[in-house]
Design an enzyme around this catalytic site. Structure first.
Site, PDB file in Angstrom:
ATOM      1  N   HIS A  53      -3.718   6.864   0.796  1.00 15.38           N
ATOM      2  CA  HIS A  53      -4.225   5.915   0.283  1.00 15.38           C
ATOM      3  C   HIS A  53      -5.591   5.418   0.788  1.00 15.38           C
ATOM      4  O   HIS A  53      -5.910   5.873   1.737  1.00 15.38           O
ATOM      5  CB  HIS A  53      -2.995   4.835   1.094  1.00 15.38           C
ATOM      6  N   ASN A  60      -9.929  -0.898  -2.250  1.00 13.77           N
ATOM      7  CA  ASN A  60      -8.387  -0.702  -2.110  1.00 13.77           C
ATOM      8  C   ASN A  60      -7.735  -1.382  -3.383  1.00 13.77           C
ATOM      9  O   ASN A  60      -7.729  -2.594  -3.474  1.00 13.77           O
ATOM     10  CB  ASN A  60      -8.079  -1.475  -0.665  1.00 13.77           C
ATOM     11  N   CYS A  86       0.849  -1.328  -0.054  1.00 14.42           N
ATOM     12  CA  CYS A  86       0.095  -0.007   0.140  1.00 14.42           C
ATOM     13  C   CYS A  86       0.720   1.199   0.020  1.00 14.42           C
ATOM     14  O   CYS A  86       0.268   2.320  -0.436  1.00 14.42           O
ATOM     15  CB  CYS A  86      -0.831  -0.144   1.338  1.00 14.42           C
TER      16      CYS A  86
HETATM   17  O1  UT7 Z   1      -4.444  -1.191   2.781  1.00 17.40           O
HETATM   18  C1  UT7 Z   1      -3.809  -2.236   3.545  1.00 17.40           C
HETATM   19  C2  UT7 Z   1      -4.010  -2.122   4.909  1.00 17.40           C
HETATM   20  N1  UT7 Z   1      -5.319  -2.486   5.097  1.00 17.40           N
HETATM   21  C3  UT7 Z   1      -6.083  -1.821   5.966  1.00 17.40           C
HETATM   22  O2  UT7 Z   1      -5.887  -0.684   6.359  1.00 17.40           O
HETATM   23  C4  UT7 Z   1      -7.484  -2.445   6.687  1.00 17.40           C
HETATM   24  C5  UT7 Z   1      -7.466  -2.141   8.084  1.00 17.40           C
HETATM   25  N2  UT7 Z   1      -8.568  -2.875   8.987  1.00 17.40           N
HETATM   26  C6  UT7 Z   1      -9.742  -2.754   8.520  1.00 17.40           C
HETATM   27  O3  UT7 Z   1     -10.289  -2.084   7.668  1.00 17.40           O
HETATM   28  C7  UT7 Z   1     -11.050  -3.147   9.322  1.00 17.40           C
HETATM   29  O4  UT7 Z   1     -10.327  -3.834  10.263  1.00 17.40           O
HETATM   30  C8  UT7 Z   1     -11.908  -4.330   8.562  1.00 17.40           C
HETATM   31  C9  UT7 Z   1     -12.729  -3.749   7.426  1.00 17.40           C
HETATM   32  C10 UT7 Z   1     -10.740  -5.174   7.891  1.00 17.40           C
HETATM   33  C11 UT7 Z   1     -12.657  -5.022   9.517  1.00 17.40           C
HETATM   34  O5  UT7 Z   1     -13.504  -4.149  10.182  1.00 17.40           O
HETATM   35  P1  UT7 Z   1     -13.609  -4.474  11.834  1.00 17.40           P
HETATM   36  O6  UT7 Z   1     -14.565  -3.431  12.158  1.00 17.40           O
HETATM   37  O7  UT7 Z   1     -12.325  -4.534  12.465  1.00 17.40           O
HETATM   38  O8  UT7 Z   1     -14.244  -6.053  11.928  1.00 17.40           O
HETATM   39  P2  UT7 Z   1     -13.803  -7.260  12.558  1.00 17.40           P
HETATM   40  O9  UT7 Z   1     -12.519  -7.880  11.687  1.00 17.40           O
HETATM   41  O10 UT7 Z   1     -13.577  -6.992  14.065  1.00 17.40           O
HETATM   42  O11 UT7 Z   1     -14.975  -8.231  12.641  1.00 17.40           O
HETATM   43  C12 UT7 Z   1     -16.185  -7.719  13.227  1.00 17.40           C
HETATM   44  C13 UT7 Z   1     -17.128  -8.911  12.635  1.00 17.40           C
HETATM   45  C14 UT7 Z   1     -16.831 -10.098  13.072  1.00 17.40           C
HETATM   46  O12 UT7 Z   1     -17.842 -10.881  13.466  1.00 17.40           O
HETATM   47  P3  UT7 Z   1     -18.040 -11.166  15.169  1.00 17.40           P
HETATM   48  O13 UT7 Z   1     -16.957 -11.872  15.582  1.00 17.40           O
HETATM   49  O14 UT7 Z   1     -18.236 -10.098  15.723  1.00 17.40           O
HETATM   50  O15 UT7 Z   1     -19.387 -12.057  15.227  1.00 17.40           O
HETATM   51  C15 UT7 Z   1     -16.223 -10.715  11.682  1.00 17.40           C
HETATM   52  O16 UT7 Z   1     -16.619 -12.157  11.564  1.00 17.40           O
HETATM   53  O17 UT7 Z   1     -17.635  -8.748  11.417  1.00 17.40           O
HETATM   54  C16 UT7 Z   1     -17.434 -10.256  10.873  1.00 17.40           C
HETATM   55  N3  UT7 Z   1     -16.826  -9.860   9.382  1.00 17.40           N
HETATM   56  C17 UT7 Z   1     -17.799  -9.684   8.373  1.00 17.40           C
HETATM   57  N4  UT7 Z   1     -19.260  -9.653   8.206  1.00 17.40           N
HETATM   58  C18 UT7 Z   1     -19.594  -9.453   7.174  1.00 17.40           C
HETATM   59  C19 UT7 Z   1     -15.621  -9.833   8.913  1.00 17.40           C
HETATM   60  N5  UT7 Z   1     -15.723  -9.386   7.430  1.00 17.40           N
HETATM   61  C20 UT7 Z   1     -17.084  -9.476   7.172  1.00 17.40           C
HETATM   62  C21 UT7 Z   1     -17.781  -9.322   6.100  1.00 17.40           C
HETATM   63  N6  UT7 Z   1     -19.283  -9.164   6.045  1.00 17.40           N
HETATM   64  N7  UT7 Z   1     -17.093  -9.100   4.694  1.00 17.40           N
END
Ligand code: UT7
Length: 338
Positions: free
Chosen positions: A264, A294, A116
């Site tokens: 980014h 992204n 990135c």
């Molecule tokens: O460019 C490279 C750098 N990358 C980044 O900067 C990405 C940084 N991270 C993020 O943007 C976020 O962490 C994400 C968008 C990837 C995830 O968001 P989050 O608010 O951190 O969600 P999480 O991973 O803590 O997941 C929350 C819930 C989980 O369910 P439970 O355990 O609460 O029941 C996941 O299983 O959301 C669930 N989940 C989804 N649900 C529906 C994870 N991915 C998905 C999905 N659709 N695609």
């Protein structure tokens, strides 16, 4: 090597996208996810994925051709710097494919792989090569095809909903060209490999012996990217804020001097939080993530292209760019619009 000090200018931004638009609703037909979850957590509404025949290098070449078309007749490209984490082949990198497809003379072709932060790494390297007089005009490209390298099932949904394919480019020169030019005021880059495994694609690679790819690894999904999303998010906000303030201070500026923040595009919430910490208001943040997801090394040149098209720049503006990603690597760049 000649030692001179000349100001680098980024000119002729351009972009290329594949033809297949994938909405959040379409993703929800084959992954257990929803438009509501994706929009709320990331800001993404759609992204573009390639069809058969379109590759990282073909997108790069399409963008680069548009950049070169904007140059005046007779301008020679002296070098290529291509940033991608998704090259067409394990080796060689896409730099040589770009050189060949554009029909350029046998100029050097650098391949940058800082994920990135790749475009910022390319700009710093290109800026140094221009300012020391090694080259006059460098083609800088950021390009990715993620869609064919992700686990597009519910198992991989934390990654699959985020990434899109695309390319962006510009020409870095020692002078201003026609149209808007962006004087490269400065850059600052960092890395911390202790976090390499927090956002990575483990296989295939030379770490394995005697063979770097097995059927079992493929079955287990170990050939797909993996990310510790929360940790990456927190570090992105912290490092993008800190490096932005540090770069601004080095050049005698504060965040109140910034006209536009063009970061980014990994998550709209990351960029909103960084902007808040910098004391910028929402209208000063340029976002494209809603349309493209992204696209990693391509997000920043795509952002510049769109911002030029939309008339978001005024001569004299100070433009701040920052990125964070796999490595971890991160950095910032500062431009003056002329
Ligand atoms: O460019 C490279 C750098 N990358 C980044 O900067 C990405 C940084 N991270 C993020 O943007 C976020 O962490 C994400 C968008 C990837 C995830 O968001 P989050 O608010 O951190 O969600 P999480 O991973 O803590 O997941 C929350 C819930 C989980 O369910 P439970 O355990 O609460 O029941 C996941 O299983 O959301 C669930 N989940 C989804 N649900 C529906 C994870 N991915 C998905 C999905 N659709 N695609």
């Amino acid at each position: 090597m000649p030692v001179k000090s000349r100001t680098p200018y980024a000119n002729s931004f351009a972009m290329a996208l594949p033809d297949r638009e994938i909405s959040n609703d379409e993703l929800s037909t084959f992954i257990d996810t929803s438009d509501e979850w994706i929009s709320k957590r990331t800001g993404i509404k759609k992204r573009y994925w390639v069809s058969e025949g379109t590759t990282t290098s073909s997108l790069a070449v399409e963008a680069a051709s548009k950049s070169i078309d904007q140059l005046s007749n007779g301008t020679q490209i002296d070098a290529i710097i291509a940033a991608t984490l998704s090259p067409d082949y394990s080796f060689p990198g896409i730099g040589v494919q770009i050189q060949d497809a554009l029909g350029l003379p046998p100029v050097p072709a650098y391949d940058v792989r800082n994920q990135c932060s790749g475009f910022l790494y390319a700009m710093e390297m290109g800026g140094a090569l221009i300012s020391t007089g090694v080259y006059e005009n460098i083609l800088i490209v950021g390009a990715e095809v993620h869609s064919t390298g992700m686990d597009k099932t519910t198992r991989g949904r934390d990654i699959a909903v985020l990434f899109g394919d695309g390319a962006g480019s510009c020409i870095l020169s020692h002078g201003k060209r026609s149209g808007l030019s962006f004087e490269l005021v400065g850059t600052e880059l960092h890395s911390d490999g202790a976090y390499a495994k927090e956002l990575w694609c483990e296989h295939p690679g030379s770490v394995l012996f005697p063979d770097r790819l097995t059927e079992e690894l493929v079955r287990e999904g170990k050939v797909f990217p993996e990310m510790n999303g929360r940790l990456v998010f927190e570090n992105a906000v912290r490092h993008m804020t800190e490096v932005s303030l540090s770069l601004l201070a080095k050049h005698g500026y504060g965040s109140s001097d910034v006209s536009l923040f063009l970061p980014h595009q990994a998550n709209l919430r990351i960029n909103t939080m960084v902007a808040q910490k910098l004391g910028l208001n929402e209208s000063q943040v340029f976002s494209t993530i809603q349309d493209y997801g992204n696209t990693t090394a391509a997000t920043i040149p795509i952002g510049f292209t769109r911002a030029v098209e939309e008339g978001a720049f005024t001569s004299g503006d100070l433009v701040l760019s920052a990125a964070f990603g796999s490595g971890f690597t991160w950095g910032a760049a500062l431009y003056r619009v002329v």
